[in-house]
Scaffold this motif. Sequence first.
Motif, PDB file in Angstrom:
ATOM      1  N   ASP A 105     -16.071  18.991 -11.497  1.00 41.52           N
ATOM      2  CA  ASP A 105     -16.158  17.595 -11.653  1.00 41.52           C
ATOM      3  C   ASP A 105     -14.776  17.142 -12.871  1.00 41.52           C
ATOM      4  O   ASP A 105     -14.163  15.797 -12.438  1.00 41.52           O
ATOM      5  CB  ASP A 105     -17.928  17.389 -11.901  1.00 41.52           C
ATOM      6  CG  ASP A 105     -18.682  18.050 -10.663  1.00 41.52           C
ATOM      7  OD1 ASP A 105     -18.102  17.772  -9.974  1.00 41.52           O
ATOM      8  OD2 ASP A 105     -19.658  18.037 -11.143  1.00 41.52           O
ATOM      9  N   GLU A 106     -14.507  17.999 -13.693  1.00 38.41           N
ATOM     10  CA  GLU A 106     -14.615  17.318 -14.940  1.00 38.41           C
ATOM     11  C   GLU A 106     -12.961  17.780 -14.632  1.00 38.41           C
ATOM     12  O   GLU A 106     -12.304  16.420 -15.388  1.00 38.41           O
ATOM     13  CB  GLU A 106     -14.052  18.310 -16.425  1.00 38.41           C
ATOM     14  CG  GLU A 106     -13.881  17.786 -16.868  1.00 38.41           C
ATOM     15  CD  GLU A 106     -13.867  18.945 -18.331  1.00 38.41           C
ATOM     16  OE1 GLU A 106     -13.486  20.441 -18.024  1.00 38.41           O
ATOM     17  OE2 GLU A 106     -14.475  18.529 -19.380  1.00 38.41           O
ATOM     18  N   ARG A 108     -11.604  16.824 -11.442  1.00 40.92           N
ATOM     19  CA  ARG A 108     -11.579  16.093 -10.393  1.00 40.92           C
ATOM     20  C   ARG A 108     -11.413  14.622 -11.203  1.00 40.92           C
ATOM     21  O   ARG A 108     -11.177  13.494 -10.464  1.00 40.92           O
ATOM     22  CB  ARG A 108     -12.195  15.874  -9.478  1.00 40.92           C
ATOM     23  CG  ARG A 108     -11.874  17.407  -8.664  1.00 40.92           C
ATOM     24  CD  ARG A 108     -11.657  17.586  -7.441  1.00 40.92           C
ATOM     25  NE  ARG A 108     -13.532  17.583  -7.419  1.00 40.92           N
ATOM     26  CZ  ARG A 108     -14.033  17.833  -6.130  1.00 40.92           C
ATOM     27  NH1 ARG A 108     -13.534  18.031  -5.210  1.00 40.92           N
ATOM     28  NH2 ARG A 108     -15.368  17.454  -6.623  1.00 40.92           N
ATOM     29  N   ASP A 109     -11.755  14.531 -12.630  1.00 36.92           N
ATOM     30  CA  ASP A 109     -11.814  13.177 -13.433  1.00 36.92           C
ATOM     31  C   ASP A 109     -10.619  12.672 -13.597  1.00 36.92           C
ATOM     32  O   ASP A 109     -10.419  13.249 -14.760  1.00 36.92           O
ATOM     33  CB  ASP A 109     -13.433  13.056 -14.272  1.00 36.92           C
ATOM     34  CG  ASP A 109     -13.610  11.619 -15.171  1.00 36.92           C
ATOM     35  OD1 ASP A 109     -12.846  11.333 -14.443  1.00 36.92           O
ATOM     36  OD2 ASP A 109     -14.411  11.887 -15.756  1.00 36.92           O
ATOM     37  N   PHE A 112     -10.015  12.536 -16.912  1.00 44.04           N
ATOM     38  CA  PHE A 112      -9.995  14.360 -18.077  1.00 44.04           C
ATOM     39  C   PHE A 112      -8.924  14.620 -17.403  1.00 44.04           C
ATOM     40  O   PHE A 112      -7.573  15.024 -18.048  1.00 44.04           O
ATOM     41  CB  PHE A 112     -10.766  14.788 -17.373  1.00 44.04           C
ATOM     42  CG  PHE A 112     -10.687  16.721 -17.862  1.00 44.04           C
ATOM     43  CD1 PHE A 112     -11.138  16.673 -19.188  1.00 44.04           C
ATOM     44  CD2 PHE A 112      -9.843  17.377 -16.941  1.00 44.04           C
ATOM     45  CE1 PHE A 112     -10.823  17.986 -19.565  1.00 44.04           C
ATOM     46  CE2 PHE A 112      -9.993  18.363 -17.371  1.00 44.04           C
ATOM     47  CZ  PHE A 112     -10.216  18.843 -18.629  1.00 44.04           C
ATOM     48  N   GLU A 113      -8.424  14.504 -16.016  1.00 45.19           N
ATOM     49  CA  GLU A 113      -6.698  14.825 -15.406  1.00 45.19           C
ATOM     50  C   GLU A 113      -6.054  14.194 -16.281  1.00 45.19           C
ATOM     51  O   GLU A 113      -4.513  15.016 -16.551  1.00 45.19           O
ATOM     52  CB  GLU A 113      -6.873  15.034 -13.755  1.00 45.19           C
ATOM     53  CG  GLU A 113      -5.850  15.066 -12.904  1.00 45.19           C
ATOM     54  CD  GLU A 113      -5.566  14.820 -11.514  1.00 45.19           C
ATOM     55  OE1 GLU A 113      -5.204  15.443 -11.284  1.00 45.19           O
ATOM     56  OE2 GLU A 113      -6.749  13.855 -11.018  1.00 45.19           O
TER      57      GLU A 113
END
Length: 205
Positions: A105-106, A108-109, A112-113
């Motif tokens: 999830d992180e 793909r955020d 964040f990415e």
Amino acid sequence: MSANQSAPDANRRSERSRRAIYDAALALVAEIGYPKTTIEGIAARAGVGKQTIYRWWSSKADVLLEAFLDMGEQAAQAAGQAPYAFPDTGDLAADLKHVLRATVDELRDPAFEAPSRALAAEGVVNEELGREFVTRLLEPQLQLYVDRLRSAQDAGDVRPDVDPRIALELFVSPLAQRWLQYTAPITYDYTDTLVDYALNGIAPR
């Protein structure tokens, strides 16, 4: 009295400026990419002078690293969690799958990415930044895997001769490679399978 009142005001201004700089750095990297992001651009976006930035950081990479670390801490606080946490329910496979799904999830955020990819790429050519990125961000997270695997060893769920630091790479490293190099999508099914393969092996029984 006025002298006593000036320090808190200055502190508040400094914190507002620091927060604005963090937000500006993260926003610019997401919008225009790391190569085009500059100290001047960050300063203009944050509404501060560039000398304010240079007073606290020596480069845009340093700004981005601190902004990225702060983003993680802020997200954890908003969720009511410690910045670093790893469940220990007694079910190692379930705990690993839970953490790796959260990692998917992180990764793909978009928030964040972009900074994460920028720091990872810059860390390859900037050895000092790369070491700091590993020391301040990656190692604390990897140590949580080590601690959980050692707990599993104590419970008899992992062989005592297994080196936890090597074992964690069986599921962490493939995920990182797939994400960094775009070799294939990263999904829950993928990370669940990594855990199953790592814990159960691939040889016939």
